[in-house]
Design a protein around this motif. Structure first.
Motif, PDB file in Angstrom:
ATOM      1  N   SER A 164       0.843  -1.191   0.000  1.00  0.00           N
ATOM      2  CA  SER A 164       0.000   0.000   0.000  1.00  0.00           C
ATOM      3  C   SER A 164       0.877   1.238   0.000  1.00  0.00           C
ATOM      4  O   SER A 164       1.944   1.254   0.604  1.00  0.00           O
ATOM      5  CB  SER A 164      -0.888   0.023   1.235  1.00  0.00           C
ATOM      6  OG  SER A 164      -1.803  -1.036   1.219  1.00  0.00           O
ATOM      7  N   GLN A 165       0.399   2.245  -0.677  1.00  0.00           N
ATOM      8  CA  GLN A 165       1.046   3.542  -0.618  1.00  0.00           C
ATOM      9  C   GLN A 165       0.147   4.425   0.234  1.00  0.00           C
ATOM     10  O   GLN A 165      -0.887   4.904  -0.219  1.00  0.00           O
ATOM     11  CB  GLN A 165       1.234   4.138  -2.001  1.00  0.00           C
ATOM     12  CG  GLN A 165       2.003   5.439  -1.942  1.00  0.00           C
ATOM     13  CD  GLN A 165       2.312   5.968  -3.325  1.00  0.00           C
ATOM     14  OE1 GLN A 165       1.801   5.485  -4.326  1.00  0.00           O
ATOM     15  NE2 GLN A 165       3.146   6.980  -3.379  1.00  0.00           N
ATOM     16  N   ALA A 187      -5.031   4.648   2.352  1.00  0.00           N
ATOM     17  CA  ALA A 187      -4.438   4.354   1.045  1.00  0.00           C
ATOM     18  C   ALA A 187      -5.521   4.380  -0.012  1.00  0.00           C
ATOM     19  O   ALA A 187      -6.643   3.919   0.223  1.00  0.00           O
ATOM     20  CB  ALA A 187      -3.769   2.986   1.055  1.00  0.00           C
ATOM     21  N   VAL A 201      -7.097   2.919  -3.383  1.00  0.00           N
ATOM     22  CA  VAL A 201      -7.111   1.624  -4.059  1.00  0.00           C
ATOM     23  C   VAL A 201      -8.041   1.716  -5.266  1.00  0.00           C
ATOM     24  O   VAL A 201      -8.910   2.584  -5.329  1.00  0.00           O
ATOM     25  CB  VAL A 201      -7.563   0.481  -3.117  1.00  0.00           C
ATOM     26  CG1 VAL A 201      -6.580   0.325  -1.958  1.00  0.00           C
ATOM     27  CG2 VAL A 201      -8.975   0.715  -2.591  1.00  0.00           C
ATOM     28  N   GLN A 210     -10.404  -5.029  -2.363  1.00  0.00           N
ATOM     29  CA  GLN A 210      -9.353  -4.948  -1.341  1.00  0.00           C
ATOM     30  C   GLN A 210      -9.871  -5.373   0.028  1.00  0.00           C
ATOM     31  O   GLN A 210      -9.144  -5.998   0.800  1.00  0.00           O
ATOM     32  CB  GLN A 210      -8.770  -3.544  -1.281  1.00  0.00           C
ATOM     33  CG  GLN A 210      -7.869  -3.218  -2.442  1.00  0.00           C
ATOM     34  CD  GLN A 210      -6.720  -4.207  -2.570  1.00  0.00           C
ATOM     35  OE1 GLN A 210      -5.970  -4.438  -1.624  1.00  0.00           O
ATOM     36  NE2 GLN A 210      -6.585  -4.813  -3.732  1.00  0.00           N
ATOM     37  N   THR A 232      -6.744   0.703   9.057  1.00  0.00           N
ATOM     38  CA  THR A 232      -6.397   1.083   7.693  1.00  0.00           C
ATOM     39  C   THR A 232      -7.670   1.556   7.013  1.00  0.00           C
ATOM     40  O   THR A 232      -8.699   0.881   7.078  1.00  0.00           O
ATOM     41  CB  THR A 232      -5.807  -0.101   6.914  1.00  0.00           C
ATOM     42  OG1 THR A 232      -4.581  -0.502   7.548  1.00  0.00           O
ATOM     43  CG2 THR A 232      -5.532   0.258   5.461  1.00  0.00           C
ATOM     44  N   LEU A 275      -9.313   2.361   3.429  1.00  0.00           N
ATOM     45  CA  LEU A 275      -9.186   2.145   1.993  1.00  0.00           C
ATOM     46  C   LEU A 275     -10.157   3.091   1.307  1.00  0.00           C
ATOM     47  O   LEU A 275     -11.341   3.137   1.660  1.00  0.00           O
ATOM     48  CB  LEU A 275      -9.541   0.699   1.639  1.00  0.00           C
ATOM     49  CG  LEU A 275      -8.733  -0.376   2.359  1.00  0.00           C
ATOM     50  CD1 LEU A 275      -9.309  -1.757   2.069  1.00  0.00           C
ATOM     51  CD2 LEU A 275      -7.267  -0.294   1.972  1.00  0.00           C
TER      52      LEU A 275
END
Length: 179
Positions: free
Chosen positions: A5-6, A98, A100, A106, A142, A144
């Motif tokens: 992941s960025q 991040a 996506v 994801q 996290t 997304l």
């Protein structure tokens, strides 16, 4: 293994958004901060742990180099990914975000590796977003977010403003990023 992941954002839950913004500016010199008050309704079709929810939050965003800083204050004690981590009166790092291509895909990948998707919704009704509980692996959740829709355009506008910031007008209305 999960795809790399960025991460573009680090977010903190705070108890007093206005005080946190001032403290961040005084301590780090970053800005300008764009503040949105009571913006929880911007996230539509929100589910938290399988139940429809409405969350009353305010948020402030700014950039520190290439990393977006987000400060989030929840105004009530309704069940949410924010209150799951920090009760009223407490705060700290909450998530990394991040972009996506496909949020649903994801989420399934994260679930395959034993992580639980705790919240889903759509920013502005058009930008899919999900919170995954990755605290056991990373120490925080996290987030997304789809690379499509109004949230991405808002972030791009923020990058442009930050690049030329001269230190003036350090606290601004988040709504100006949407125009």
């Amino acid at each position: 293994m999960l795809a790399p992941s960025q991460f573009r954002q680090i977010a903190w839950v705070v108890d007093d958004l206005d005080a946190a913004v001032r403290q961040w500016q005084q301590t780090t010199g970053i800005g300008p901060f764009f503040v949105g008050k009571h913006i929880g309704a911007m996230i539509t079709d929100t589910t938290y742990r399988g139940r429809a929810v409405e969350i009353d939050i305010s948020a402030a965003i700014a950039y520190a180099g290439s990393v977006q800083i987000e400060l989030i204050q929840q105004h009530d004690d309704a069940p949410s990914p924010y209150r799951e981590v920090y009760p009223v009166g407490e705060g700290g790092i909450h998530h990394m975000q991040a972009f996506v291509e496909d949020v649903d895909t994801q989420c399934r990948v994260y679930e395959k590796y034993g992580f639980e998707v705790v919240m889903t919704g759509a920013v502005g009704g058009l930008t899919p977003v999900a919170y995954v509980d990755t605290r056991a692996a990373t120490g925080c959740m996290t987030e997304l977010m789809s690379r499509q829709g109004p949230a991405v355009h808002m972030f791009d506008a923020l990058v442009a403003v930050t690049a030329g910031w001269d230190g003036s007008d350090p606290i601004r209305d988040m709504a100006t990023l949407m125009s």
